[in-house]
Design a protein around this motif. Structure first.
Motif, mmCIF file in Angstrom:
data_model
loop_
_atom_site.group_PDB
_atom_site.id
_atom_site.type_symbol
_atom_site.label_atom_id
_atom_site.label_comp_id
_atom_site.label_asym_id
_atom_site.label_seq_id
_atom_site.Cartn_x
_atom_site.Cartn_y
_atom_site.Cartn_z
ATOM 1 N N THR A 170 0.843 -1.191 0.000
ATOM 2 C CA THR A 170 0.000 0.000 0.000
ATOM 3 C C THR A 170 0.877 1.239 0.000
ATOM 4 N N GLU A 171 0.294 2.350 -0.396
ATOM 5 C CA GLU A 171 1.040 3.604 -0.419
ATOM 6 C C GLU A 171 1.525 3.982 0.971
ATOM 7 N N ALA A 172 0.679 3.743 1.987
ATOM 8 C CA ALA A 172 1.061 4.068 3.368
ATOM 9 C C ALA A 172 2.240 3.217 3.833
ATOM 10 N N HIS A 173 2.243 1.931 3.450
ATOM 11 C CA HIS A 173 3.335 1.044 3.855
ATOM 12 C C HIS A 173 4.637 1.463 3.185
ATOM 13 N N ILE A 174 4.560 1.824 1.909
ATOM 14 C CA ILE A 174 5.751 2.267 1.188
ATOM 15 C C ILE A 174 6.312 3.534 1.820
ATOM 16 N N HIS A 175 5.432 4.468 2.161
ATOM 17 C CA HIS A 175 5.870 5.718 2.809
ATOM 18 C C HIS A 175 6.608 5.405 4.105
ATOM 19 N N GLU A 176 6.054 4.493 4.885
ATOM 20 C CA GLU A 176 6.663 4.136 6.167
ATOM 21 C C GLU A 176 8.036 3.506 5.977
ATOM 22 N N ARG A 177 8.150 2.613 4.988
ATOM 23 C CA ARG A 177 9.423 1.937 4.759
ATOM 24 C C ARG A 177 10.469 2.890 4.183
ATOM 25 N N LEU A 178 10.068 3.750 3.256
ATOM 26 C CA LEU A 178 11.003 4.724 2.705
ATOM 27 C C LEU A 178 11.500 5.672 3.790
ATOM 28 N N HIS A 179 10.596 6.088 4.665
ATOM 29 C CA HIS A 179 10.998 6.985 5.754
ATOM 30 C C HIS A 179 12.005 6.303 6.667
ATOM 31 N N ALA A 180 11.773 5.045 6.971
ATOM 32 C CA ALA A 180 12.704 4.319 7.843
ATOM 33 C C ALA A 180 14.084 4.224 7.209
ATOM 34 N N VAL A 181 14.131 4.004 5.893
ATOM 35 C CA VAL A 181 15.416 3.866 5.194
ATOM 36 C C VAL A 181 16.144 5.197 5.109
ATOM 37 N N PHE A 182 15.474 6.224 4.580
ATOM 38 C CA PHE A 182 16.176 7.464 4.268
ATOM 39 C C PHE A 182 16.410 8.344 5.495
ATOM 40 N N SER A 183 15.557 8.272 6.499
ATOM 41 C CA SER A 183 15.784 9.080 7.701
ATOM 42 C C SER A 183 17.004 8.599 8.476
ATOM 43 N N SER A 184 17.487 7.391 8.168
ATOM 44 C CA SER A 184 18.702 6.909 8.835
ATOM 45 C C SER A 184 19.942 7.666 8.373
ATOM 46 N N PHE A 185 19.818 8.395 7.239
ATOM 47 C CA PHE A 185 20.945 9.173 6.737
ATOM 48 C C PHE A 185 20.924 10.628 7.219
ATOM 49 N N GLY A 186 19.803 11.067 7.762
ATOM 50 C CA GLY A 186 19.690 12.440 8.241
ATOM 51 C C GLY A 186 18.249 12.887 8.258
ATOM 52 N N PRO A 187 17.971 14.030 8.900
ATOM 53 C CA PRO A 187 16.594 14.517 8.998
ATOM 54 C C PRO A 187 16.013 14.831 7.623
ATOM 55 N N LEU A 188 14.738 14.478 7.458
ATOM 56 C CA LEU A 188 14.041 14.693 6.197
ATOM 57 C C LEU A 188 13.098 15.880 6.306
ATOM 58 N N TYR A 189 13.086 16.686 5.283
ATOM 59 C CA TYR A 189 12.108 17.771 5.213
ATOM 60 C C TYR A 189 10.801 17.292 4.603
ATOM 61 N N LEU A 190 10.905 16.390 3.656
ATOM 62 C CA LEU A 190 9.717 15.975 2.906
ATOM 63 C C LEU A 190 9.903 14.582 2.342
ATOM 64 N N LEU A 191 8.849 13.788 2.385
ATOM 65 C CA LEU A 191 8.832 12.488 1.718
ATOM 66 C C LEU A 191 7.444 12.278 1.139
ATOM 67 N N LYS A 192 7.381 12.001 -0.164
ATOM 68 C CA LYS A 192 6.095 11.794 -0.818
ATOM 69 C C LYS A 192 6.132 10.533 -1.666
ATOM 70 N N VAL A 193 5.011 9.854 -1.711
ATOM 71 C CA VAL A 193 4.849 8.653 -2.534
ATOM 72 C C VAL A 193 3.597 8.830 -3.374
ATOM 73 N N ARG A 194 3.677 8.425 -4.642
ATOM 74 C CA ARG A 194 2.494 8.498 -5.486
ATOM 75 C C ARG A 194 2.525 7.354 -6.498
ATOM 76 N N PRO A 195 1.354 6.936 -7.007
ATOM 77 C CA PRO A 195 1.316 5.868 -8.015
ATOM 78 C C PRO A 195 1.950 6.331 -9.319
ATOM 79 N N ASN A 196 2.474 5.382 -10.075
ATOM 80 C CA ASN A 196 2.995 5.701 -11.392
ATOM 81 C C ASN A 196 1.868 6.182 -12.304
ATOM 82 N N ALA A 197 2.220 6.871 -13.367
ATOM 83 C CA ALA A 197 1.231 7.350 -14.327
ATOM 84 C C ALA A 197 0.456 6.177 -14.914
#
Length: 272
Positions: free
Chosen positions: A28-55
């Protein structure tokens, strides 16, 4: 050792933005957002993270956008995540934005108060800084302002505030000032007036704190080490002996509307 500087400003530079492709449609989009946040926030604070379906005409799946406060942390995240499966069965494609920052985005605007607090807590810890009110008081209105407000059965309320933010571990303190004013309907009664004043008190405190945060920068020294340094700029200096509260000019940019730009509470203007 790679040193980077973080401002308490909205990051609009594209070298702080990553795009993530080839995300499988199995989650789901919510699950992907959660997993991406867990991965990328480990490198430093995030200002923004967005997920959207492909065209609609593209391969089923999702794509994402990640914006860091730090360009160095964005580069490190890209190097360490591109071509890796991370949370799925196939490799992700992670790229730094190659677009040039538009000219009208060259001037950053201050972060919101909530974002300032979030960034300070993440980089310095909850006990790494303090905010104290130096003064908060009602200011007299100009005669023209009072007359204009009174003509509509309203009361003009103007509040001024000066706060001091201290970073004790770094022996740095800075002050910020702000003024807010609003009209209150006199016939609304004392309770409504009290509620209005209470909201204004919070607003002027937050605006003064934002101004104070904007006078310092966080210097990332590597290996989790952070130091706080003052920003050397005459626009942030004001005399403590000056009478009343100094009106601090808010840095507000008039950005053109564009349907291709993502909407965001802090006016993120990265083009996909």
């Amino acid at each position: 050792m790679e040193v980077d500087v973080l401002d308490f400003l909205v990051p609009v530079e594209n070298n702080k933005t990553l795009f993530v492709w080839n995300i499988q449609p199995d989650f789901t989009e919510a699950h992907i957002h959660e997993r991406l946040h867990a991965v990328f926030s480990s490198f430093g604070p995030l200002y923004l993270l967005k997920v959207r379906p492909n065209a609609a005409l593209s391969t089923p799946g999702f794509n994402g956008m990640v914006k860091f406060y730090s360009a160095a942390q964005a580069r490190k995240a890209q190097r360490n995540t591109d071509g890796r499966a991370l949370f799925q069965n196939t490799p992700l494609k992670v790229r730094l934005s190659s677009k040039q920052t538009p000219h009208f985005l060259s001037g950053n605007k201050p972060l919101s108060h909530a974002r300032c607090v979030e960034l300070a807590n993440e980089c310095l810890g909850f006990n790494g800084w303090t905010c104290d009110i130096i003064t908060l008081k009602e200011l007299p209105c100009e005669e023209e302002e009072e007359a204009e407000a009174g003509a509509g059965g309203r009361v003009r309320v103007k509040l001024g505030c000066v706060v001091q933010i201290s970073f004790p571990r770094h022996s740095v303190s800075t002050r910020g000032a702000a003024v807010v004013e609003e009209d209150v309907v006199a016939a609304a009664g004392p309770e409504a007036l009290l509620q209005k004043r209470s909201r204004m008190h919070k607003l002027v405190r937050d605006k003064a704190a934002v101004q104070a945060f904007s006078t310092v920068v966080l210097v990332l020294l590597g290996e989790g080490k952070v130091t706080v340094e003052p920003r050397r700029s005459a626009e942030h200096l004001f005399s403590e002996e000056s009478r009343g509260i100094v009106r601090v000019r808010d840095r507000v940019d008039n950005y053109p509307a564009n349907e291709d730009l993502w909407e965001h509470e802090d006016l993120d203007l990265t083009v996909w």
